[in-house]
Design an enzyme around this catalytic site. Structure first.
Site, PDB file in Angstrom:
ATOM      1  N   TYR A 232     -86.294  19.732 -49.256  1.00  0.00           N
ATOM      2  CA  TYR A 232     -85.279  20.122 -48.275  1.00  0.00           C
ATOM      3  C   TYR A 232     -85.703  21.383 -47.523  1.00  0.00           C
ATOM      4  CZ  TYR A 232     -80.498  21.124 -46.595  1.00  0.00           C
ATOM      5  OH  TYR A 232     -79.383  21.375 -45.835  1.00  0.00           O
TER       6      TYR A 232
ATOM      7  N   LYS B 169     -86.254  21.526 -43.482  1.00  0.00           N
ATOM      8  CA  LYS B 169     -85.410  22.380 -42.641  1.00  0.00           C
ATOM      9  C   LYS B 169     -86.207  23.482 -41.958  1.00  0.00           C
ATOM     10  CE  LYS B 169     -81.412  20.386 -43.047  1.00  0.00           C
ATOM     11  NZ  LYS B 169     -80.863  19.653 -41.881  1.00  0.00           N
TER      12      LYS B 169
END
Length: 302
Positions: A155, A159
């Protein structure tokens, strides 16, 4: 904000933050393509928007592939004749520590968040450039991508990569008058329910209780609806001069994230830096400015 006549796609908008973004865009006058992998969830989102007087249709597809991205753009143009706004919100979590993370867990998150943002933006940018009337592309980052978070290798990578792409796309699409920005939202969703520190505030929201000022301001934490106003603003003509930015939103907090930048610079004396020279200068010149990792939450009031 008056978005009448605008057409928007919001990926991953069946529930949570995505639904809040789609609802706010529709409330402001835009026609919205709602997207989810679950047909029932997508149709329920469309119904909630329509019941409130908005205009929306559903496109059920898993974001990631070029084919899925083109299907979303085609749905917008076939249904409403154009495309003005893309909100790249779709995402999943597969949290675990580095030594336990499988290839499949890494790839699943990167495919949805990072590759999905790339493919959808590419398809939308091609259409917007063909129209020749500018456009708005809004990507969704995370504090994890800015400062890291334990157990979120996949993640964090996705991001952080999204914000990097936003900076690049802002330059590449400037001539076409297409702005590209990242938002960094913090809200009570399925993705934040795993954070123990936030549990009391999430439970309060679920119970319909008001969020304390500490949570809404110091933590910048609130409901998905609290983050939706920024999306409508960035989609509007009022934000035509804003591009390449990462903007935080949550609760009562609105913040502009900085670009990564050098914080300490020293120069060698014409010979470059040897390991011993670096070891000699580091404690005095660099050690005190080393950057922290992870989010630091202030202590709640007693």
């Amino acid at each position: 904000m008056d978005l009448s006549g605008k057409v928007a796609i919001v990926t991953g908008s069946g529930r949570g933050l995505g639904l809040a973004y789609a609802t706010e865009l529709a409330r402001s006058g835009a026609a919205v393509v709602v997207n989810d992998v679950d047909a029932e969830v997508a149709e329920a989102a469309v119904k909630s928007i329509s019941d409130a007087g908005g205009t929306a249709v559903a496109e059920v597809v898993a974001v990631g592939s070029s084919e899925a991205a083109q299907a979303l753009v085609d749905r917008a143009t076939n249904e409403f004749g154009r495309l003005d706004v893309l909100v790249n919100n779709a995402g999943i979590l597969r949290d675990t520590t580095l030594w336990k993370m499988t290839d499949e867990q890494f790839d699943a998150v990167v495919t949805t968040h990072l590759r999905g943002t790339f493919t959808c933006t590419r398809a939308a940018a091609i259409r917007m450039r063909e129209q020749g009337e500018g456009g708005r592309i809004i990507c969704v980052g995370s504090p994890t991508g800015q400062v890291g978070n334990f157990g979120q290798t996949n993640y964090a990578a996705a991001k952080a990569g999204i914000v990097g792409m936003v900076r690049t796309w802002a330059m590449e699409l400037a001539r076409a008058e297409i702005t590209v920005n990242a938002i960094v939202p913090v809200a009570a969703t399925a993705m934040t329910e795993t954070i123990p520190f936030l549990q009391p505030y999430i439970e309060a929201l679920k119970a319909g209780e008001p969020m304390p000022p500490f949570a809404r301001q110091q933590l910048g934490f609130g409901s998905p609806e609290d983050a939706a106003g920024l999306v409508a603003f960035l989609a509007s003509d009022a934000a035509s001069g804003i591009t390449g930015q990462a903007i935080g939103i949550g609760g009562d907090r609105l913040a502009l994230w900085s670009h990564p930048s050098e914080v300490v610079v020293e120069f060698a004396d014409g010979t470059g830096w040897s390991p011993d020279a670096i070891a000699g200068v580091w404690p005095e010149k660099f050690a005190g400015s080393q950057q922290k990792v992870g989010q630091e939450f202030p202590e709640p009031p007693k």
